[in-house]
Scaffold this active site. Structure first.
Site, PDB file in Angstrom:
ATOM      1  N   HIS A   1      42.315 -12.513 -17.113  1.00 15.07           N
ATOM      2  CA  HIS A   1      41.284 -12.000 -16.219  1.00 15.07           C
ATOM      3  C   HIS A   1      39.887 -12.325 -16.734  1.00 15.07           C
ATOM      4  CE1 HIS A   1      44.577  -9.623 -14.364  1.00 15.07           C
ATOM      5  NE2 HIS A   1      43.941 -10.078 -13.310  1.00 15.07           N
TER       6      HIS A   1
ATOM      7  N   GLU B   1      54.607 -10.523  -7.455  1.00 19.35           N
ATOM      8  CA  GLU B   1      54.212 -11.077  -8.750  1.00 19.35           C
ATOM      9  C   GLU B   1      55.144 -10.629  -9.874  1.00 19.35           C
ATOM     10  OE1 GLU B   1      50.161  -9.879  -9.560  1.00 19.35           O
ATOM     11  OE2 GLU B   1      50.481  -7.885  -8.768  1.00 19.35           O
TER      12      GLU B   1
ATOM     13  N   ASN C   1      49.829 -15.897 -10.885  1.00 20.24           N
ATOM     14  CA  ASN C   1      49.339 -15.705 -12.262  1.00 20.24           C
ATOM     15  C   ASN C   1      50.309 -14.811 -13.029  1.00 20.24           C
ATOM     16  OD1 ASN C   1      47.152 -17.029 -11.258  1.00 20.24           O
ATOM     17  ND2 ASN C   1      45.876 -15.203 -11.074  1.00 20.24           N
ATOM     18  N   ASP C   2      50.666 -13.705 -12.404  1.00 22.34           N
ATOM     19  CA  ASP C   2      51.607 -12.800 -13.056  1.00 22.34           C
ATOM     20  C   ASP C   2      53.047 -13.238 -12.860  1.00 22.34           C
ATOM     21  OD1 ASP C   2      50.206 -10.759 -14.440  1.00 22.34           O
ATOM     22  OD2 ASP C   2      49.439 -10.102 -12.504  1.00 22.34           O
TER      23      ASP C   2
ATOM     24  N   ARG D   1      50.165 -14.403 -20.204  1.00 19.97           N
ATOM     25  CA  ARG D   1      49.124 -15.245 -19.597  1.00 19.97           C
ATOM     26  C   ARG D   1      47.840 -15.284 -20.421  1.00 19.97           C
ATOM     27  NH1 ARG D   1      47.623 -11.835 -14.097  1.00 19.97           N
ATOM     28  NH2 ARG D   1      45.647 -12.930 -14.106  1.00 19.97           N
TER      29      ARG D   1
ATOM     30  N   CYS E   1      47.903 -16.066  -3.682  1.00 22.42           N
ATOM     31  CA  CYS E   1      46.553 -15.787  -4.192  1.00 22.42           C
ATOM     32  C   CYS E   1      46.457 -16.038  -5.693  1.00 22.42           C
ATOM     33  CB  CYS E   1      46.128 -14.367  -3.859  1.00 22.42           C
ATOM     34  SG  CYS E   1      47.161 -13.113  -4.614  1.00 22.42           S
TER      35      CYS E   1
HETATM   36  C1  PEP Z   1      48.166 -12.891  -9.689  1.00 24.26           C
HETATM   37  O1  PEP Z   1      48.783 -12.228 -10.508  1.00 24.26           O
HETATM   38  O2  PEP Z   1      48.486 -14.043  -9.352  1.00 24.26           O
HETATM   39  C2  PEP Z   1      46.963 -12.342  -9.051  1.00 24.26           C
HETATM   40  C3  PEP Z   1      46.365 -12.984  -8.086  1.00 24.26           C
HETATM   41  O3  PEP Z   1      46.463 -11.176  -9.535  1.00 24.26           O
HETATM   42  P1  PEP Z   1      45.688 -11.039 -10.914  1.00 24.26           P
HETATM   43  O4  PEP Z   1      45.312 -12.398 -11.392  1.00 24.26           O
HETATM   44  O5  PEP Z   1      44.505 -10.185 -10.645  1.00 24.26           O
HETATM   45  O6  PEP Z   1      46.688 -10.380 -11.797  1.00 24.26           O
HETATM   46 MG    MG Z   2      48.464 -10.142 -10.755  1.00 24.99          MG
END
Ligand code: PEP
Ligand code: MG
Length: 596
Positions: free
Chosen positions: A198, A440, A463-464, A474, A511
Site C-alpha cells: 500500500h 481477493e 494484489n491480495d 506482497r 481493481c
Molecule cells: C487488491 O487487493 O487487489 C486491491 C485492489 O485492494 P488493496 O490493494 O487495497 O488491498
Molecule cells: Mg486488497
C-alpha cells in the site's frame, strides 16, 4: 569519523512509483510502530503504573484543550461529548482495573489497558439499552487516545522534514507516505517493501517517485548524499557524476514526452477493434485525485480506498465526515459511479490504538471486513455516511477481504441496521444501493458461485489474491520474485470467477494493479473481463493497447495459456504474441526483454 563518499554507486531495488528524480538524501530512523504487549520486570511495576497515569493525565489535558478551543456557539452545544469522554477518563473501573493488571500480571500499560477494555466492552455489549450500548464508541475514542499517548512519543514525525529531499528509510508505512505531500518530499527509497504494497500504491497516487526493497539503502546511503532515483527501473545512484546525471535527465525527458503523447488516448472511445466496449475506472485514495481520474479517461471510480480517512489522526472519522467526503466524491465523479470500499484496515495499514499492530501475521489477521464486523461502531459510522452520500448520485458499496458467505451476510445485516436507522430518522439514501464483494481471498474465488447469490457485483483484487493464492507476502522484497500475476493458478482463478459471475448474471470488475500492465490486461480481456479499475495515470497506456486489440483474438490467446505449466512460459508466450500483434509498439522492447 570521516565518512568516505561513494561516487556513482548503483543500487537496484523494486521500482514502486515511476519518475526520475534527483535530490539530497534524508535518512529517517524509523521506529517500528507496534502496539507492544510486554511482560515487565517486577521491579518496574511502579514506574509502569506512573506511565499509565501520565498517559491518562495527558489525555485529560488534551481533551480540555480541545474543548476550550471550540468557540463556535453551535459547536459548543455539542461539547457535552467531550465531557462524557472526560468522565470516562476519570472512571474508577477503567483506571483501577488497568493498574491492577499492571501490578498483578506484571504487564505493560498497553496490554493492561487492553485487558480492561475487553472486560468493559463485554459489559457494555450486555446492556439492554440502546443509548448506553452506543456509549461503547465513546469508550473506544477515549481508549485510543490513551493508547496514542502511551505510544505516541516514540513515533518519528515525518512532518518535521522540510524541503525537497529524498527520504531514505528502512520502512515507511502508508500513513507516513501519506504525510509526504505536505512536506514536498521529492521521492523515497526503502530497504524493504514490494511493488503492490500500500505504500507503493499510495506513492503512485501521490505521484512521488519511489524505489523499495533495496535491502541496504539505509546502510549504504549517508544523509546529504546526492541521489538519483528511477522509480520505473528501480535504480538508485548514490552521488552520480555529472555525466551520469545527464543521462538520467535525458531519459526523463524522453519518458515525459512519451507520457504526453500517450495522454491523447485518455479521451478516445474505450473499445476494442472488434467493437467490445471496455469500462475504465479509477482506483483512488483521495478525493483530490478525481480531476486526474477524469482527465486520464476514467468513467467512474471503481475503488475508493477509504483507509486514508482514518490514518494520521488522533480520533476517528465521524459519520458526518464520512458523509461529506463521499458526497463530494459522488458529486465530483458524476455522471460516473463511485465505488466506495469499506474500511480495509490491518495488513499494512494500522489504526492508532485499535488495530493490533502486534499481530504475528497481520495480512491474515484482523483486517478489513473482519475488523469492521468486530468493531461495529466504527463500521456503522462509515455505513451511515456512505448511505447518506448515496442520495446524491451513483454510489455502490464494496466489502473488502470477504472469505465466505457468512461475512457477506454479517456485513449486509449491519448495513440493513444502518438503513433502518436512517429510515427511522427520515434521512434519504438510495434504497436500491448495490453492494459488491472484493474477490481477493482464494476461498472467495472458489465459492464465487455461492457469493454471487448475495451480492450485486464482484471486484477482483489481484494484489491480495496473488498474495494469498501464491503465499507471497506482497510487501516482502525477499519473495517478490515469486509474485507472479501470470502464474497458471492465478489465470485459473480469474477464469473461474468470471465464469461464476457470468452464470449468476452479475458484473465483475478487476481493481488489482495487474490491470494496469498492458501485457496482463490483454490476458484479462481474453479471460472475459471488460471492466478495469486502476491507478488513473495508467489508463491511457492501457486504453491504447486495448484499442489496438481484438477481443476475440485475446480470447484465443488466453485459451492457449492454459496449456502451459509455468508463469515464465506464459509470460514468454504473451510477450511474443504481443510482438506479433503489435509490432510497432512492442517488437523492440520485447526483443530486449527476452534477451535480458
Ligand atoms: C487488491 O487487493 O487487489 C486491491 C485492489 O485492494 P488493496 O490493494 O487495497 O488491498
Ligand atoms: Mg486488497
Amino acid at each position: 569519523m570521516a565518512v568516505q563518499q561513494q561516487v556513482n554507486k548503483i543500487l537496484r531495488g523494486i521500482g514502486a512509483s515511476s519518475g526520475i528524480i534527483a535530490g539530497r538524501a534524508y535518512l529517517v530512523e524509523r521506529f517500528k510502530v507496534r502496539m507492544p504487549e510486554k511482560k515487565i520486570d517486577p521491579t518496574r511495576v511502579d514506574e509502569e503504573v506512573e506511565r499509565f497515569l501520565r498517559a491518562i493525565e495527558e489525555s485529560r489535558s488534551q481533551l480540555r484543550e480541545v474543548k476550550e478551543k471550540i468557540l463556535d456557539p453551535v459547536v459548543r452545544q455539542h461539547t457535552f461529548i467531550l465531557d462524557v469522554h472526560l468522565m470516562i477518563l476519570d472512571d474508577e473501573m477503567l483506571i483501577q482495573n488497568t493498574v491492577d493488571h499492571i501490578r498483578k500480571r506484571k504487564v505493560n500499560s498497553e496490554w493492561a489497558l487492553d485487558l480492561t477494555l475487553e472486560k468493559l466492552d463485554s459489559a457494555f455489549k450486555a446492556i439492554d439499552d440502546e443509548y448506553l450500548r452506543e456509549r461503547r464508541s465513546d469508550l473506544h475514542y477515549v481508549s485510543s487516545r490513551i493508547f496514542r499517548n502511551l505510544m505516541g512519543k516514540k513515533h518519528d514525525d515525518i512532518t518535521k522534514i522540510k524541503g525537497k529531499v529524498i527520504i531514505v528509510a528502512h520502512d515507511l508505512s502508508p500513513a507516513d507516505t501519506l504525510q509526504m505531500r505536505l512536506n514536498q518530499v521529492a521521492g523515497f527509497v526503502t530497504d524493504i517493501g514490494g511493488k503492490v504494497s500500500h505504500t507503493a500504491i499510495l506513492a503512485r497516487s501521490l505521484g512521488i517517485p519511489a524505489v523499495v526493497g533495496l535491502e541496504t539503502a539505509t546502510s549504504l546511503i549517508n544523509g546529504g548524499d546526492l541521489l538519483i532515483i528511477d522509480g520505473e527501473t528501480g535504480e538508485v545512484v548514490i552521488n552520480p557524476t555529472e555525466e551520469v546525471s545527464e543521462s538520467f535527465m535525458e531519459r526523463r525527458k524522453r519518458i515525459r514526452s512519451l507520457e504526453r503523447e500517450i495522454l491523447k488516448y485518455a479521451s478516445l472511445p474505450a473499445e476494442t477493434r472488434d467493437g467490445v466496449r471496455i469500462q475504465f475506472q479509477a482506483n483512488i485514495e483521495m478525493i483530490e485525485e478525481v480531476p486526474s481520474a477524469k482527465s486520464h479517461g476514467a468513467e467512474g471510480v471503481g475503488l475508493y480506498r477509504t483507509e486514508i480517512l482514518y490514518l494520521n489522526r488522533k480520533d476517528l472519522p465521524t459519520e458526518e465526515e464520512h458523509y461529506q467526503t463521499y458526497r463530494k466524491l459522488v458529486e465530483n465523479i458524476s455522471p460516473g459511479i463511485a465505488t466506495i470500499r469499506t474500511l480495509d484496515i490491518g495488513g499494512d495499514k494500522f489504526l492508532d490504538g485499535y488495530s493490533k499492530n502486534n499481530e504475528m501475521n497481520p495480512a491474515m489477521g484482523l483486517r478489513a471486513i473482519r475488523f469492521s464486523i468486530k468493531e461495529t461502531d466504527i463500521f456503522k459510522e462509515q455505513l451511515r455516511g456512505i448511505l447518506r452520500a448515496s442520495a446524491h448520485g451513483k454510489l455502490r458499496i464494496l466489502f473488502p477481504m470477504i472469505s465466505g458467505i457468512e461475512e457477506i451476510r454479517k456485513a449486509k445485516a449491519l448495513l440493513e441496521d444502518a438503513k433502518k436507522g436512517l429510515i427511522r430518522a427520515k434521512i434519504h439514501f438510495d434504497r436500491g444501493i448495490k453492494i459488491g464483494a472484493m474477490i481477493e481471498i482464494p476461498s472467495a474465488s472458489m465459492t464465487a458461485d455461492i457469493l454471487a447469490r448475495e451480492v450485486d457485483f464482484f471486484s477482483i483484487g489481484t494484489n491480495d489474491l496473488i498474495q494469498y493464492a501464491l503465499a507471497v507476502d506482497r510487501i516482502n522484497e525477499h519473495v517478490s520474485y515469486l509474485y507472479e500475476p501470470l502464474h497458471p493458478a492465478i489465470l485459473r482463478i480469474v477464469r473461474s470467477v468470471v465464469h461464476s459471475a457470468r452464470n449468476a448474471g452479475i458484473p465483475v470488475a478487476i481493481c488489482g494493479e495487474m490491470a494496469s500492465e498492458p501485457a496482463y490486461v490483454l490476458v484479462l480481456l481474453g479471460l472475459g473481463l471488460q471492466e478495469f479499475s486502476m491507478n488513473p495515470i495508467a489508463i491511457p497506456k492501457v486504453k491504447k493497447i486495448l484499442r489496438m486489440a481484438r477481443a476475440e483474438e485475446t480470447r484465443l490467446m488466453a485459451e492457449t495459456l492454459f496449456q502451459f505449466s509455468t508463469a515464465s512460459e506464459i509470460k514468454r508466450y504473451v510477450r511474443k504474441w504481443m510482438a506479433e500483434m503489435f509490432p510497432e509498439d512492442f517488437r523492440k522492447s520485447i526483443a530486449e526483454e527476452l534477451k535480458a
